[in-house]
Structures are given as structure tokens and as C-alpha cells.
Write an enzyme that holds these catalytic residues in place. Structure first.
Site, PDB file in Angstrom:
ATOM      1  N   GLY A  14      68.690  23.324  35.725  1.00  0.00           N
ATOM      2  CA  GLY A  14      69.614  22.963  34.639  1.00  0.00           C
ATOM      3  C   GLY A  14      71.042  22.919  35.160  1.00  0.00           C
ATOM      4  N   ARG A  75      64.607  19.087  37.853  1.00  0.00           N
ATOM      5  CA  ARG A  75      63.603  20.114  38.158  1.00  0.00           C
ATOM      6  C   ARG A  75      62.442  19.325  38.768  1.00  0.00           C
ATOM      7  NH1 ARG A  75      65.734  24.238  34.888  1.00  0.00           N
ATOM      8  NH2 ARG A  75      66.498  23.538  32.868  1.00  0.00           N
ATOM      9  N   ASP A 106      66.798  30.553  39.866  1.00  0.00           N
ATOM     10  CA  ASP A 106      65.653  31.158  40.546  1.00  0.00           C
ATOM     11  C   ASP A 106      64.647  30.153  41.097  1.00  0.00           C
ATOM     12  OD1 ASP A 106      65.734  33.827  40.858  1.00  0.00           O
ATOM     13  OD2 ASP A 106      64.958  34.307  38.866  1.00  0.00           O
ATOM     14  N   THR A 128      73.764  28.805  37.030  1.00  0.00           N
ATOM     15  CA  THR A 128      72.995  28.644  35.784  1.00  0.00           C
ATOM     16  C   THR A 128      73.767  29.311  34.651  1.00  0.00           C
ATOM     17  OG1 THR A 128      71.076  29.456  34.530  1.00  0.00           O
ATOM     18  CG2 THR A 128      71.551  30.600  36.568  1.00  0.00           C
ATOM     19  N   ASP A 130      72.509  30.847  32.324  1.00  0.00           N
ATOM     20  CA  ASP A 130      71.731  31.978  31.781  1.00  0.00           C
ATOM     21  C   ASP A 130      72.126  33.345  32.334  1.00  0.00           C
ATOM     22  OD1 ASP A 130      70.302  30.005  30.470  1.00  0.00           O
ATOM     23  OD2 ASP A 130      68.703  29.957  31.961  1.00  0.00           O
ATOM     24  N   ASP A 132      70.864  34.849  34.784  1.00  0.00           N
ATOM     25  CA  ASP A 132      69.606  35.584  34.951  1.00  0.00           C
ATOM     26  C   ASP A 132      69.165  35.689  36.418  1.00  0.00           C
ATOM     27  OD1 ASP A 132      69.054  32.912  35.337  1.00  0.00           O
ATOM     28  OD2 ASP A 132      67.254  32.874  34.106  1.00  0.00           O
ATOM     29  N   ARG A 174      66.978  30.983  28.219  1.00  0.00           N
ATOM     30  CA  ARG A 174      65.592  31.046  28.702  1.00  0.00           C
ATOM     31  C   ARG A 174      64.978  32.415  28.386  1.00  0.00           C
ATOM     32  NH1 ARG A 174      63.017  27.467  32.262  1.00  0.00           N
ATOM     33  NH2 ARG A 174      64.997  26.550  32.829  1.00  0.00           N
TER      34      ARG A 174
HETATM   35  O1  F6P Z   1      68.486  27.393  32.656  1.00  0.00           O
HETATM   36  C1  F6P Z   1      69.408  26.765  31.838  1.00  0.00           C
HETATM   37  C2  F6P Z   1      68.758  26.321  30.563  1.00  0.00           C
HETATM   38  O2  F6P Z   1      69.731  25.666  29.775  1.00  0.00           O
HETATM   39  C3  F6P Z   1      68.080  27.418  29.752  1.00  0.00           C
HETATM   40  O3  F6P Z   1      68.971  28.181  28.990  1.00  0.00           O
HETATM   41  C4  F6P Z   1      67.095  26.623  28.937  1.00  0.00           C
HETATM   42  O4  F6P Z   1      65.982  27.423  28.630  1.00  0.00           O
HETATM   43  C5  F6P Z   1      66.704  25.502  29.856  1.00  0.00           C
HETATM   44  O5  F6P Z   1      67.726  25.397  30.827  1.00  0.00           O
HETATM   45  C6  F6P Z   1      66.528  24.181  29.184  1.00  0.00           C
HETATM   46  O6  F6P Z   1      66.090  23.269  30.133  1.00  0.00           O
HETATM   47  P1  F6P Z   1      66.003  21.697  29.920  1.00  0.00           P
HETATM   48  O7  F6P Z   1      67.377  21.134  30.088  1.00  0.00           O
HETATM   49  O8  F6P Z   1      65.069  21.253  30.969  1.00  0.00           O
HETATM   50  O9  F6P Z   1      65.514  21.479  28.528  1.00  0.00           O
END
Ligand code: F6P
Length: 323
Positions: A14, A75, A106, A128, A130, A132, A174
């Protein structure tokens, strides 16, 4: 002189505000050390599909204040396969990329570990919203996302207050409650639900609403971390059991955008310079982190095996002042 002559840089997972300042600092510091820099597009996909551009000092002009990532991100599903990783290694060899700097979370660092096992030198920089990443107290993008979420919730408070309603708001994160606990404290939420702590709707929401309503409270803000979810169900339950008009709002991807805050720009610049310094000293297969306000680095394997606990003091603070 370092044995690293060419370094590749990519953003993965992300996107997060501050990724651009990190790319900028990697490029400028690497060039300072006499290294050539290759920008890899769309995360690991760029290595699989050979989507790579040469970067120079001016390729990173005018990006320090821009959200998102000029290198794009993804991703990559294909990179999770052995075949995809082998293609990535071949691309690195073809372009003479001696080392990779990966800005991401991660999942991106697990990618670094896979490439390191195949002989590609890697450094990870935590990026990120998050927050995390276990080996770091801070991740690039976190501060901007906190402030974005806070500003949006402040706006929601206005309408919640005017209508004497309850608002149930979901923030991203997340599996982690960092964004939720901090924005919850900063916006004066009555209840904050995070994945790190089990909850009970009657005990943690309804009884607190009734109790504070009896003391004269007329509007209510319930913060819910993405890892808990179910905001629409929770809102329905609140409305049906208390009679208080309730709305659910999912803040969503807007939390990932915007111009990076000062903290994110500075942190990104510091972490990126550290990443290049490691390479220039022939140190690699490390993940950068920030611990107690110092920029540090850990072996990839160690970094990935660490765990991070949400500060119990924050949880306590949120509880005692939310009345
Ligand atoms: O890791 C960042 C994040 O925004 C999280 O908070 C969320 O769960 C995820 O990515 C959403 O991912 P995507 O953009 O693939 O929907």
C-alpha cells in the site's frame, strides 16, 4: 569504495505519504556515493516485467511534498512464486543491479528475504500508514495518515453534534490498532475498538453511552479499527438498542493520500540516507527502523520475527478520558 555500483529502488504494498521523500533521499545519497540508481516501477512487478528507469538528481525534483509514489506500487502476486522471484533475480543481473532498496511493509520485507536468499543484496525501509512494523516504532506515512483521519473525524463530529447522533467510524490499519487508538484519543471518541483487545458491545459501547447520556452527553463517537470492522452492524445495533440515530462511516483510502507531513518527510529522508549508508559500507540484508528516536537497522530475519505491542498506556489514557 563500496562494492555496490548500481542500486535499484522500489516501493511496494500500500502506498504511504512520505514514499516520495524516501525515493528522493535514496537517489540523492546514492549518487553522492558514486552509485548509479535504477527506479523499479510497480514494486516487485517492475522486476518481473523489466519496467525499470535510470534515475538522476533531477528525476526526484519537485516530489518531496507529493503524496503517493512516483515509482507506483503494487502487491505482486507473481513475485510470491518461485518463478516470479527467479525472473526478478534475472532482471537484477541483466541491469547490473547489485542491491535493492525496498520501501514498504512486512509483505515487501518478506520479498527482500526471498531475494536475499537468492543472492540479491537488500535493504528494507518501513513505509506504511499502519505503523505495524515490529522492528520500528515508526513507519513512513503514519503521521500524515493520523492527521488526515483526525481532520476527517473532526468534520464528522460537527454533523454528529448538530444532529445529536452517534457516529461509528472505521479507520484503516489492517490488523493493527495504532491508527484507531491515536485518532480516537485525538478526536475524543467515547469508545475505541481495536483488534488487539476483545470487546463486548453491551459493556464497551452501550452501557458507556447510557451512562454518559445520563450525565448530559448528546452525541457519541465510536472509533473502530479496520481489523475489528463491522461498523454497519455495530451502528445498527447501537440505534436499535439505544434509540439514538446512528450513522456508520468508513474513511477508506483517502487516509493513504495527501502531502506528507513534516515528520514523514524528515523520517523518510533519514531512513533512506541510512539505507544508502549501510550499502556504502557493504552492509546489506537489513531492515531500517526507528527506536527511541534513533535510526537503527536489523537483520531481515530478526526484524521479521519481532513482535510489536500496542502501548498499554495509550489504551489506558483513551479509557480514562473518554467520558
Ligand atoms: O497497509 C496499508 C493499508 O491501507 C491497510 O490499512 C489496509 O488494510 C490495506 O492497506 C488496504 O489495501 P488495498 O489498498 O489493497 O485495498
Amino acid at each position: 569504495m563500496s562494492e555496490i555500483k548500481t542500486v535499484g529502488v522500489l516501493t511496494s504494498g500500500g502506498d504511504a505519504p512520505g514514499m516520495n521523500p524516501a525515493i528522493r533521499a535514496v537517489v540523492r545519497r546514492a549518487i553522492y556515493h558514486g552509485m548509479a540508481v535504477k527506479g523499479i516501477k510497480r514494486g516487485y512487478n517492475g522486476l518481473i516485467e523489466d519496467d525499470i528507469v535510470d534515475m538522476n538528481l533531477r528525476s526526484v525534483s519537485e516530489i518531496i511534498h507529493r503524496g503517493g509514489t512516483i515509482l507506483y506500487t503494487a502487491r505482486s502476486k507473481e513475485f510470491m512464486t518461485e518463478e516470479g522471484q527467479n525472473k526478478a533475480v534475472e532482471t537484477c543481473r541483466r541491469h547490473g543491479i547489485d542491491a535493492l532498496i525496498v520501501i514498504g511493509g512486512d509483505g515487501s520485507f518478506r520479498g527482500c528475504r526471498a531475494l536475499a536468499a537468492k543472492g540479491i543484496k537488500c535493504i528494507g525501509i518501513p513505509g506504511t500508514i499502519d505503523n505495524d512494523i515490529a522492528c520500528s516504532d515508526y513507519t513512513i506515512g503514519y503521521d500524515t495518515a493520523l492527521n488526515t483521519a483526525m481532520e476527517m473525524i473532526d468534520k464528522l463530529r460537527d454533523t454528529t453534534q448538530s444532529h445529536e447522533r452517534c457516529s461509528v467510524v472505521e479507520v484503516m490499519g489492517r490488523h493493527s490498532g495504532y491508527l484507531a487508538i491515536n485518532t480516537g484519543i485525538a478526536t475524543g471518541a467515547l469508545c475505541i475498538l481495536i483488534p488487539e483487545k476483545s470487546f463486548n458491545v453491551e459493556r464497551d459501547i452501550l452501557s458507556r453511552m447510557r451512562e454518559t447520556q445520563a450525565q448530559g452527553k448528546k452525541n457519541f463517537l465510536i472509533l473502530v479499527a479496520e481489523g475489528v470492522g463491522q461498523v454497519f452492524k455495530i451502528a445498527e445495533e447501537i440505534q436499535s438498542k439505544t434509540g439514538i440515530e446512528t450513522r456508520a462511516t468508513v474513511l477508506g483510502h483517502v487516509q493513504r493520500g495527501g502531502s506528507p507531513s513534516l515528520r514523514d518527510r524528515v523520517m523518510a529522508s533519514q531512513m533512506a540516507v541510512k539505507a544508502v549508508e549501510l550499502l556504502s559500507n557493504d552492509k546489506y540484508n537489513r531492515i531500517i527502523g526507528m527506536k527511541y528516536d534513533r535510526i537503527v537497522d536489523f537483520d531481515i530475519e530478526d526484524a521479521l520475527s519481532m513482535e510489536k505491542e500496542l502501548d498499554p498506556h495509550l489504551i489506558e489514557v483513551a479509557k480514562v478520558i473518554s467520558i
